[in-house]
Design a protein around this motif. Structure first.
Motif, PDB file in Angstrom:
ATOM      1  N   CYS A 116      -0.955   4.174 -15.010  1.00  0.00           N
ATOM      2  CA  CYS A 116      -0.432   3.131 -14.116  1.00  0.00           C
ATOM      3  C   CYS A 116      -0.799   3.441 -12.664  1.00  0.00           C
ATOM      4  CB  CYS A 116       1.075   3.030 -14.294  1.00  0.00           C
ATOM      5  SG  CYS A 116       1.855   1.776 -13.269  1.00  0.00           S
ATOM      6  N   SER A 117      -0.612   4.678 -12.267  1.00  0.00           N
ATOM      7  CA  SER A 117      -0.954   5.089 -10.913  1.00  0.00           C
ATOM      8  C   SER A 117      -2.440   4.875 -10.638  1.00  0.00           C
ATOM      9  CB  SER A 117      -0.573   6.557 -10.700  1.00  0.00           C
ATOM     10  OG  SER A 117      -0.899   6.958  -9.390  1.00  0.00           O
ATOM     11  N   ALA A 118      -3.282   5.285 -11.571  1.00  0.00           N
ATOM     12  CA  ALA A 118      -4.731   5.109 -11.399  1.00  0.00           C
ATOM     13  C   ALA A 118      -5.090   3.628 -11.259  1.00  0.00           C
ATOM     14  CB  ALA A 118      -5.482   5.732 -12.577  1.00  0.00           C
ATOM     15  N   THR A 119      -4.481   2.795 -12.089  1.00  0.00           N
ATOM     16  CA  THR A 119      -4.740   1.350 -12.028  1.00  0.00           C
ATOM     17  C   THR A 119      -4.306   0.776 -10.680  1.00  0.00           C
ATOM     18  OG1 THR A 119      -4.453   1.183 -14.422  1.00  0.00           O
ATOM     19  CG2 THR A 119      -4.251  -0.860 -13.151  1.00  0.00           C
ATOM     20  N   LEU A 120      -3.127   1.161 -10.226  1.00  0.00           N
ATOM     21  CA  LEU A 120      -2.626   0.685  -8.932  1.00  0.00           C
ATOM     22  C   LEU A 120      -3.515   1.153  -7.782  1.00  0.00           C
ATOM     23  CD1 LEU A 120       1.150   1.250  -9.651  1.00  0.00           C
ATOM     24  CD2 LEU A 120       0.059  -0.983  -9.239  1.00  0.00           C
ATOM     25  N   GLY A 155      -5.379  -1.253  -5.324  1.00  0.00           N
ATOM     26  CA  GLY A 155      -5.161  -1.097  -3.884  1.00  0.00           C
ATOM     27  C   GLY A 155      -6.468  -1.038  -3.119  1.00  0.00           C
ATOM     28  N   LEU A 156      -7.449  -0.351  -3.677  1.00  0.00           N
ATOM     29  CA  LEU A 156      -8.773  -0.284  -3.051  1.00  0.00           C
ATOM     30  C   LEU A 156      -9.413  -1.673  -3.009  1.00  0.00           C
ATOM     31  CD1 LEU A 156     -11.161   1.338  -1.912  1.00  0.00           C
ATOM     32  CD2 LEU A 156     -11.907   1.704  -4.280  1.00  0.00           C
ATOM     33  N   VAL A 157      -9.333  -2.398  -4.112  1.00  0.00           N
ATOM     34  CA  VAL A 157      -9.886  -3.758  -4.153  1.00  0.00           C
ATOM     35  C   VAL A 157      -9.183  -4.643  -3.127  1.00  0.00           C
ATOM     36  CG1 VAL A 157     -10.102  -5.837  -5.598  1.00  0.00           C
ATOM     37  CG2 VAL A 157     -10.649  -3.584  -6.550  1.00  0.00           C
ATOM     38  N   ALA A 158      -7.870  -4.505  -3.026  1.00  0.00           N
ATOM     39  CA  ALA A 158      -7.098  -5.330  -2.081  1.00  0.00           C
ATOM     40  C   ALA A 158      -7.517  -5.070  -0.645  1.00  0.00           C
ATOM     41  CB  ALA A 158      -5.605  -5.073  -2.255  1.00  0.00           C
ATOM     42  N   ILE A 159      -7.652  -3.800  -0.261  1.00  0.00           N
ATOM     43  CA  ILE A 159      -7.999  -3.516   1.142  1.00  0.00           C
ATOM     44  C   ILE A 159      -9.437  -3.926   1.444  1.00  0.00           C
ATOM     45  CG2 ILE A 159      -8.754  -1.099   0.942  1.00  0.00           C
ATOM     46  CD1 ILE A 159      -6.518  -2.652   3.690  1.00  0.00           C
ATOM     47  N   HIS A 210      -2.395  -4.416  -0.348  1.00  0.00           N
ATOM     48  CA  HIS A 210      -2.844  -3.018  -0.396  1.00  0.00           C
ATOM     49  C   HIS A 210      -1.669  -2.070  -0.182  1.00  0.00           C
ATOM     50  CE1 HIS A 210      -5.069   0.648   0.528  1.00  0.00           C
ATOM     51  NE2 HIS A 210      -4.420   0.707   1.680  1.00  0.00           N
ATOM     52  N   LYS A 211      -0.878  -2.359   0.834  1.00  0.00           N
ATOM     53  CA  LYS A 211       0.274  -1.513   1.145  1.00  0.00           C
ATOM     54  C   LYS A 211       1.238  -1.450  -0.037  1.00  0.00           C
ATOM     55  CE  LYS A 211       2.259  -2.572   5.002  1.00  0.00           C
ATOM     56  NZ  LYS A 211       3.140  -3.112   6.060  1.00  0.00           N
ATOM     57  N   ARG A 212       1.541  -2.581  -0.621  1.00  0.00           N
ATOM     58  CA  ARG A 212       2.480  -2.623  -1.753  1.00  0.00           C
ATOM     59  C   ARG A 212       1.928  -1.895  -2.976  1.00  0.00           C
ATOM     60  NH1 ARG A 212       6.075  -7.876  -1.281  1.00  0.00           N
ATOM     61  NH2 ARG A 212       5.919  -8.127   0.972  1.00  0.00           N
ATOM     62  N   LEU A 213       0.637  -2.055  -3.219  1.00  0.00           N
ATOM     63  CA  LEU A 213       0.024  -1.380  -4.367  1.00  0.00           C
ATOM     64  C   LEU A 213       0.002   0.134  -4.177  1.00  0.00           C
ATOM     65  CD1 LEU A 213      -2.863  -3.907  -4.987  1.00  0.00           C
ATOM     66  CD2 LEU A 213      -1.034  -3.352  -6.614  1.00  0.00           C
ATOM     67  N   MET A 214      -0.269   0.590  -2.960  1.00  0.00           N
ATOM     68  CA  MET A 214      -0.312   2.031  -2.713  1.00  0.00           C
ATOM     69  C   MET A 214       1.085   2.648  -2.785  1.00  0.00           C
ATOM     70  SD  MET A 214      -3.454   2.237  -2.713  1.00  0.00           S
ATOM     71  CE  MET A 214      -3.813   3.928  -2.363  1.00  0.00           C
ATOM     72  N   THR A 247      -8.465  11.105   0.171  1.00  0.00           N
ATOM     73  CA  THR A 247      -7.214  11.077  -0.602  1.00  0.00           C
ATOM     74  C   THR A 247      -7.365  10.238  -1.864  1.00  0.00           C
ATOM     75  OG1 THR A 247      -5.962  11.281   1.466  1.00  0.00           O
ATOM     76  CG2 THR A 247      -4.742  10.552  -0.483  1.00  0.00           C
ATOM     77  N   LEU A 248      -7.942   9.059  -1.740  1.00  0.00           N
ATOM     78  CA  LEU A 248      -8.048   8.162  -2.892  1.00  0.00           C
ATOM     79  C   LEU A 248      -8.808   8.792  -4.058  1.00  0.00           C
ATOM     80  CD1 LEU A 248      -7.550   5.371  -4.221  1.00  0.00           C
ATOM     81  CD2 LEU A 248      -9.764   4.717  -3.282  1.00  0.00           C
ATOM     82  N   PRO A 249     -10.010   9.314  -3.857  1.00  0.00           N
ATOM     83  CA  PRO A 249     -10.712   9.871  -5.021  1.00  0.00           C
ATOM     84  C   PRO A 249      -9.999  11.089  -5.634  1.00  0.00           C
ATOM     85  CG  PRO A 249     -12.091  10.022  -3.051  1.00  0.00           C
ATOM     86  CD  PRO A 249     -10.856   9.290  -2.668  1.00  0.00           C
ATOM     87  N   ILE A 250      -9.366  11.892  -4.800  1.00  0.00           N
ATOM     88  CA  ILE A 250      -8.628  13.039  -5.341  1.00  0.00           C
ATOM     89  C   ILE A 250      -7.438  12.561  -6.152  1.00  0.00           C
ATOM     90  CG2 ILE A 250      -7.184  15.019  -4.702  1.00  0.00           C
ATOM     91  CD1 ILE A 250      -9.197  15.510  -2.381  1.00  0.00           C
TER      92      ILE A 250
END
Length: 172
Positions: A53-57, A61-65, A73-77, A153-156
């Protein structure tokens, strides 16, 4: 005031991060589990689902931003962070009650498993302070610095989430 706010954040970030790593180190390396009369054998599957779920979000979030939808993006992150936080609670409960799960594979797959596990653990240690800092920069509206750190941060975070699911399946 900005300097004091920053100093307070850095102290908070350091204390929370060191405490979390210290506690998890104690839980996994010192405490052997057991002694708790609770069957939490379902938790690894729940934790894998939370990681997925976290990975999907994170991806959403990346797609949204990238499409300019900052509020989404903020809500998804924040949701990805919540999923990761709930995962951590479940992880702690499971390991407190049951201890470690030993990997039974042999040969080359054992080497692959431990390579994934070691990178997963090492990156999860740096992940918390990175996430907190990335969120802090966004909250302070320092978007250039936020974006620069988020590129790491995102890829890690994504790697740790995906390898968490991978480790679950390799243990099963």
């Amino acid at each position: 005031m900005r300097t004091q706010d920053d100093r307070s954040f850095w102290v908070f970030n350091a204390v929370v991060s060191v405490a979390a790593v210290g506690f998890l180190g104690w839980l996994l390396l010192v405490r052997e589990g057991g002694g708790v009369n609770a069957d939490l054998s379902f938790m690894p599957a729940v934790n894998a689902a939370l990681n997925a779920c976290s990975a999907t979000l994170l991806v959403l979030g990346l797609v949204a931003i990238r499409s300019g939808r900052r509020e989404l993006h903020k809500r998804l992150m924040v949701s990805a962070f919540a999923a990761s936080a709930v995962f951590l609670v479940g992880y702690v409960l499971y390991h407190y009650a049951h201890g470690d799960t030993q990997y039974q594979g042999e040969g080359a797959v054992r080497v692959v498993y431990f390579a994934i596990l070691i990178t997963h653990v090492l990156l999860s240690i740096v992940m918390l302070p990175m996430i907190l800092t990335t969120f802090y920069l966004a909250a302070k509206e320092r978007f250039a610095a936020h974006k620069k750190l988020a590129r790491w941060t995102l890829p890690i975070w994504l790697y740790v989430s995906i390898t968490g699911v991978t480790i679950y399946f390799m243990l099963r």
